[in-house]
Motif scaffolding. Structure first.
Motif, mmCIF file in Angstrom:
data_model
loop_
_atom_site.group_PDB
_atom_site.id
_atom_site.type_symbol
_atom_site.label_atom_id
_atom_site.label_comp_id
_atom_site.label_asym_id
_atom_site.label_seq_id
_atom_site.Cartn_x
_atom_site.Cartn_y
_atom_site.Cartn_z
ATOM 1 N N MET A 1 45.801 31.331 45.598
ATOM 2 C CA MET A 1 45.425 32.282 44.569
ATOM 3 C C MET A 1 45.589 33.694 45.130
ATOM 4 O O MET A 1 45.196 33.978 46.251
ATOM 5 C CB MET A 1 43.972 32.029 44.152
ATOM 6 C CG MET A 1 43.426 33.063 43.222
ATOM 7 S SD MET A 1 41.797 32.719 42.543
ATOM 8 C CE MET A 1 40.754 32.991 43.952
ATOM 9 N N ASP A 2 46.158 34.553 44.327
ATOM 10 C CA ASP A 2 46.312 35.951 44.708
ATOM 11 C C ASP A 2 45.207 36.780 44.072
ATOM 12 O O ASP A 2 44.701 36.445 42.992
ATOM 13 C CB ASP A 2 47.663 36.493 44.224
ATOM 14 C CG ASP A 2 48.834 35.874 44.980
ATOM 15 O OD1 ASP A 2 48.645 35.523 46.154
ATOM 16 O OD2 ASP A 2 49.917 35.751 44.387
ATOM 17 N N ALA A 3 44.869 37.872 44.728
ATOM 18 C CA ALA A 3 43.900 38.802 44.170
ATOM 19 C C ALA A 3 44.478 39.431 42.908
ATOM 20 O O ALA A 3 45.690 39.603 42.783
ATOM 21 C CB ALA A 3 43.556 39.882 45.185
ATOM 22 N N ARG A 4 43.600 39.765 41.972
ATOM 23 C CA ARG A 4 44.030 40.430 40.745
ATOM 24 C C ARG A 4 44.568 41.825 41.023
ATOM 25 O O ARG A 4 45.414 42.344 40.310
ATOM 26 C CB ARG A 4 42.843 40.570 39.789
ATOM 27 C CG ARG A 4 42.370 39.296 39.194
ATOM 28 C CD ARG A 4 41.131 39.558 38.369
ATOM 29 N NE ARG A 4 40.803 38.405 37.563
ATOM 30 C CZ ARG A 4 39.613 38.184 37.060
ATOM 31 N NH1 ARG A 4 38.627 39.044 37.277
ATOM 32 N NH2 ARG A 4 39.381 37.121 36.328
ATOM 33 N N CYS B 1 30.899 34.548 46.325
ATOM 34 C CA CYS B 1 31.965 35.333 46.947
ATOM 35 C C CYS B 1 32.534 34.545 48.124
ATOM 36 O O CYS B 1 31.988 34.567 49.232
ATOM 37 C CB CYS B 1 31.447 36.694 47.412
ATOM 38 S SG CYS B 1 32.766 37.720 48.102
ATOM 39 N N ASN C 1 34.677 41.914 45.570
ATOM 40 C CA ASN C 1 35.587 40.807 45.883
ATOM 41 C C ASN C 1 35.646 39.760 44.777
ATOM 42 O O ASN C 1 36.710 39.192 44.520
ATOM 43 C CB ASN C 1 35.199 40.183 47.221
ATOM 44 C CG ASN C 1 35.534 41.085 48.381
ATOM 45 O OD1 ASN C 1 36.614 41.669 48.427
ATOM 46 N ND2 ASN C 1 34.625 41.228 49.314
ATOM 47 N N VAL C 2 34.533 39.510 44.112
ATOM 48 C CA VAL C 2 34.535 38.535 43.016
ATOM 49 C C VAL C 2 35.320 39.087 41.827
ATOM 50 O O VAL C 2 36.119 38.373 41.215
ATOM 51 C CB VAL C 2 33.092 38.143 42.619
ATOM 52 C CG1 VAL C 2 33.076 37.358 41.315
ATOM 53 C CG2 VAL C 2 32.445 37.317 43.737
ATOM 54 N N ARG D 1 38.898 38.900 42.567
ATOM 55 C CA ARG D 1 39.248 37.549 43.031
ATOM 56 C C ARG D 1 39.941 37.580 44.397
ATOM 57 O O ARG D 1 41.002 36.983 44.589
ATOM 58 C CB ARG D 1 40.114 36.811 42.014
ATOM 59 C CG ARG D 1 39.382 36.428 40.774
ATOM 60 C CD ARG D 1 40.213 35.508 39.901
ATOM 61 N NE ARG D 1 39.488 35.180 38.693
ATOM 62 C CZ ARG D 1 40.055 34.784 37.575
ATOM 63 N NH1 ARG D 1 41.362 34.644 37.509
ATOM 64 N NH2 ARG D 1 39.327 34.497 36.525
ATOM 65 N N GLN D 2 39.306 38.267 45.339
ATOM 66 C CA GLN D 2 39.835 38.333 46.698
ATOM 67 C C GLN D 2 39.819 36.920 47.274
ATOM 68 O O GLN D 2 38.778 36.289 47.331
ATOM 69 C CB GLN D 2 38.960 39.275 47.537
ATOM 70 C CG GLN D 2 39.530 39.619 48.877
ATOM 71 C CD GLN D 2 40.783 40.460 48.781
ATOM 72 O OE1 GLN D 2 40.984 41.221 47.851
ATOM 73 N NE2 GLN D 2 41.646 40.298 49.745
ATOM 74 N N PRO D 3 40.964 36.383 47.676
ATOM 75 C CA PRO D 3 41.009 34.998 48.150
ATOM 76 C C PRO D 3 40.281 34.814 49.489
ATOM 77 O O PRO D 3 40.173 35.744 50.287
ATOM 78 C CB PRO D 3 42.495 34.701 48.299
ATOM 79 C CG PRO D 3 43.210 35.985 48.182
ATOM 80 C CD PRO D 3 42.278 37.007 47.627
#
Length: 157
Positions: free
Chosen positions: A1-4, A50, A141-142, A145-147
């Protein structure tokens, strides 16, 4: 998953992170025990979902010598016998300060009094600051969406 969003590379975020990091440095240099600081960061990060911060702080704690047993039991600290009374008081204050909307009136007098039995004024100031700070990092981070999973101790200084 990549960060937004690659939040930490934007100019505004870099400036914002500079101040958050300065606040973190002040707390890390406080008389609040380092092990307690890591336990607080882990517990708040677990509650907030998180993954990035949970990954970071469990690895940092292990790197600093924390035992696997204690790390595995942070989420169930109330039933675990491996935490000191002071650590339990800090974890209780962390939970109430993180779930502030769950109770009318926020943090209860009992949790505060329990923490005050174990920590002096300077340590309490550090504990309150740390709870606020880790909740801010968790929310950043949430939201983006920081992986989680790739953090290595020492990666950020």
């Amino acid at each position: 998953m990549d960060a937004r969003l690659d939040f930490y590379t934007s100019p505004l975020a870099a400036k914002f992170a500079k101040y958050l990091n300065a606040a973190g440095k002040a707390v890390s240099e406080s008389p609040l025990p380092a092990a307690t600081q890591e336990l607080v960061k882990i517990r708040a990060s677990q509650i907030n979902g998180c993954g990035f911060c949970t990954d970071m702080h469990t690895k940092d704690a292990a790197h600093a010598g924390e035992t696997a047993q204690r790390l595995h039991l942070v989420a169930v600290w109330r039933e675990a016998t491996v935490f000191t009374d002071a650590e339990r008081a800090a974890l209780e204050l962390t939970e109430e300060g993180t779930r502030i909307a769950d109770a009318a009136g926020g943090v209860g007098d009992e949790a505060w009094a329990n923490a005050a039995k174990h920590f002096d004024g300077e340590q309490l100031a550090a504990l309150v600051s740390l709870i606020a700070l880790i909740n801010a990092y968790n929310r950043l981070n949430v939201i983006v969406r920081q992986p989680a999973g790739d953090y290595q101790p020492g990666q950020f200084g």
